[in-house]
Design an enzyme around this catalytic site. Structure first.
Site, PDB file in Angstrom:
ATOM      1  N   ASP A  57       9.047  23.806  22.355  1.00 27.20           N
ATOM      2  CA  ASP A  57       9.346  25.181  22.574  1.00 27.20           C
ATOM      3  C   ASP A  57       9.791  25.533  21.017  1.00 27.20           C
ATOM      4  O   ASP A  57      10.108  24.623  20.253  1.00 27.20           O
ATOM      5  CB  ASP A  57      10.549  25.265  23.419  1.00 27.20           C
ATOM      6  CG  ASP A  57      11.546  24.159  23.605  1.00 27.20           C
ATOM      7  OD1 ASP A  57      11.535  23.230  22.589  1.00 27.20           O
ATOM      8  OD2 ASP A  57      12.209  23.973  24.727  1.00 27.20           O
ATOM      9  N   ASN A  96      21.684  23.173  33.401  1.00 26.51           N
ATOM     10  CA  ASN A  96      21.335  24.032  34.253  1.00 26.51           C
ATOM     11  C   ASN A  96      20.108  23.541  35.060  1.00 26.51           C
ATOM     12  O   ASN A  96      19.592  23.986  35.730  1.00 26.51           O
ATOM     13  CB  ASN A  96      21.361  25.252  34.000  1.00 26.51           C
ATOM     14  CG  ASN A  96      20.250  25.650  33.042  1.00 26.51           C
ATOM     15  OD1 ASN A  96      19.339  24.839  32.750  1.00 26.51           O
ATOM     16  ND2 ASN A  96      20.117  26.971  32.691  1.00 26.51           N
ATOM     17  N   HIS A 142      17.343  22.976  33.166  1.00 29.77           N
ATOM     18  CA  HIS A 142      15.894  23.277  32.455  1.00 29.77           C
ATOM     19  C   HIS A 142      15.419  22.240  31.815  1.00 29.77           C
ATOM     20  O   HIS A 142      16.079  21.033  31.486  1.00 29.77           O
ATOM     21  CB  HIS A 142      16.337  24.628  31.910  1.00 29.77           C
ATOM     22  CG  HIS A 142      17.166  24.334  30.417  1.00 29.77           C
ATOM     23  ND1 HIS A 142      18.015  24.980  29.975  1.00 29.77           N
ATOM     24  CD2 HIS A 142      16.974  23.321  29.415  1.00 29.77           C
ATOM     25  CE1 HIS A 142      18.437  24.567  28.878  1.00 29.77           C
ATOM     26  NE2 HIS A 142      17.762  23.522  28.507  1.00 29.77           N
TER      27      HIS A 142
HETATM   28  C1  F6R Z   1      14.304  21.068  23.346  1.00 25.36           C
HETATM   29  C2  F6R Z   1      14.425  21.543  24.841  1.00 25.36           C
HETATM   30  C3  F6R Z   1      15.637  21.676  25.877  1.00 25.36           C
HETATM   31  C4  F6R Z   1      16.643  20.436  25.546  1.00 25.36           C
HETATM   32  C5  F6R Z   1      17.747  20.693  26.599  1.00 25.36           C
HETATM   33  C6  F6R Z   1      18.848  19.557  26.334  1.00 25.36           C
HETATM   34  O1  F6R Z   1      13.045  21.121  22.834  1.00 25.36           O
HETATM   35  O2  F6R Z   1      13.144  21.752  25.214  1.00 25.36           O
HETATM   36  O3  F6R Z   1      14.983  21.780  27.222  1.00 25.36           O
HETATM   37  O4  F6R Z   1      15.950  19.205  25.910  1.00 25.36           O
HETATM   38  O5  F6R Z   1      18.129  22.046  26.289  1.00 25.36           O
HETATM   39  O6  F6R Z   1      19.336  20.062  24.969  1.00 25.36           O
HETATM   40  P1  F6R Z   1      20.274  18.855  24.114  1.00 25.36           P
HETATM   41  O7  F6R Z   1      19.465  17.571  23.990  1.00 25.36           O
HETATM   42  O8  F6R Z   1      20.658  19.391  23.125  1.00 25.36           O
HETATM   43  O9  F6R Z   1      21.340  18.601  25.351  1.00 25.36           O
END
Ligand code: F6R
Length: 240
Positions: free
Chosen positions: A67, A135, A137
């Site tokens: 992303d 959440n 995602h």
């Molecule tokens: C990043 C991505 C997000 C992160 C998620 C966790 O490319 O796709 O889904 O993996 O937001 O973020 P962190 O690792 O910063 O806790």
């Protein structure tokens, strides 16, 4: 889903690196699906150290990222393109032309999504690295995203904007939209390694592993993948 509980962040990163190294060694032309965020930084550090110390080559490795923020040029310090160069690509022998990420600055969002989907069709992933949002995602597929989704633009959830604001000078600077691979694209990877650390991920990890498979918890779709490994620390595993 296979679940590996690591002692701490370093142990999680080390274990993830073991799987990554196996992939790269067994196929020097492998396609790696990569993530940004805090979680995979330790994995990337291990890859860089191993490249320096043991000469593992990434010359013919190709990558696709999950992303990118919409509205940011790839040169913007908070862009995911910049994150990848700084934390990984600039320190490996990978060829820049073999690294792919959505163009956050694209003027025609639909055309950019179509371009990326076509690219993903041509580049089936051997391994996909994922983090997880508090959440539930994965990539920027927020709760409610259809399991059949492909690359699309998304308005970020308030919780995600808040989580990500730590990396910006103020919460107002966090982009409100992003390009993201869809859940269907993610599920097409041959192997998936999802990483989680810290107590703030415990609820999401519960939903990922033990919860109902539902679009309300996007990560729960991974229960349907034939080769998915969760590596998490004890804090993130506390509700399992
Ligand atoms: C990043 C991505 C997000 C992160 C998620 C966790 O490319 O796709 O889904 O993996 O937001 O973020 P962190 O690792 O910063 O806790």
């Amino acid at each position: 889903m296979k679940v590996i509980i690591a002692k701490d962040y370093d142990d999680m990163s080390e274990k993830a690196f073991g799987i990554m190294l196996e992939t790269v060694k067994s196929n020097p032309n492998a396609v790696l699906g990569l993530a940004t965020g805090s979680t995979p930084i330790g994995l990337y550090r291990n890859m860089v150290r191993d490249h320096r110390e043991n000469g593992t080559s990434y010359k013919n490795i190709r990558t696709v990222n999950l992303d990118e923020y919409a509205g940011l040029e790839g040169t913007h310090p908070q862009s995911y393109a910049c994150f990848m160069r700084k934390n990984l690509f600039d320190q490996l022998d990978i060829q820049e032309k073999n690294t792919n990420i959505e163009n956050g600055a694209a003027k025609d969002a639909d055309a950019e999504c179509a371009r990326y989907n076509a690219l993903l069709e041509e580049m089936p992933r051997d391994i996909q690295i994922l983090g997880i949002g508090s959440n539930g995602h994965i990539a920027f597929n927020e709760p409610g995203t259809p399991f059949g989704s492909t690359t699309h633009t998304v308005r970020l959830a308030e919780s995600t904007i808040k989580d990500n604001s730590r990396l910006f000078d103020s919460i107002d600077e966090v982009p409100r939209a992003a390009f993201t691979m869809g859940l269907k694209n993610i599920m097409q990877s041959k192997k998936i390694v999802i990483l989680a650390n810290g107590a703030n991920k415990a609820n999401a990890v519960y939903g990922l592993v033990k919860g109902e498979v539902t679009e309300r918890v996007p990560a729960s779709v991974l229960q349907l993948h034939p080769d998915c490994v969760l590596i998490c620390d004890e804090a993130a595993a506390s509700r399992l």
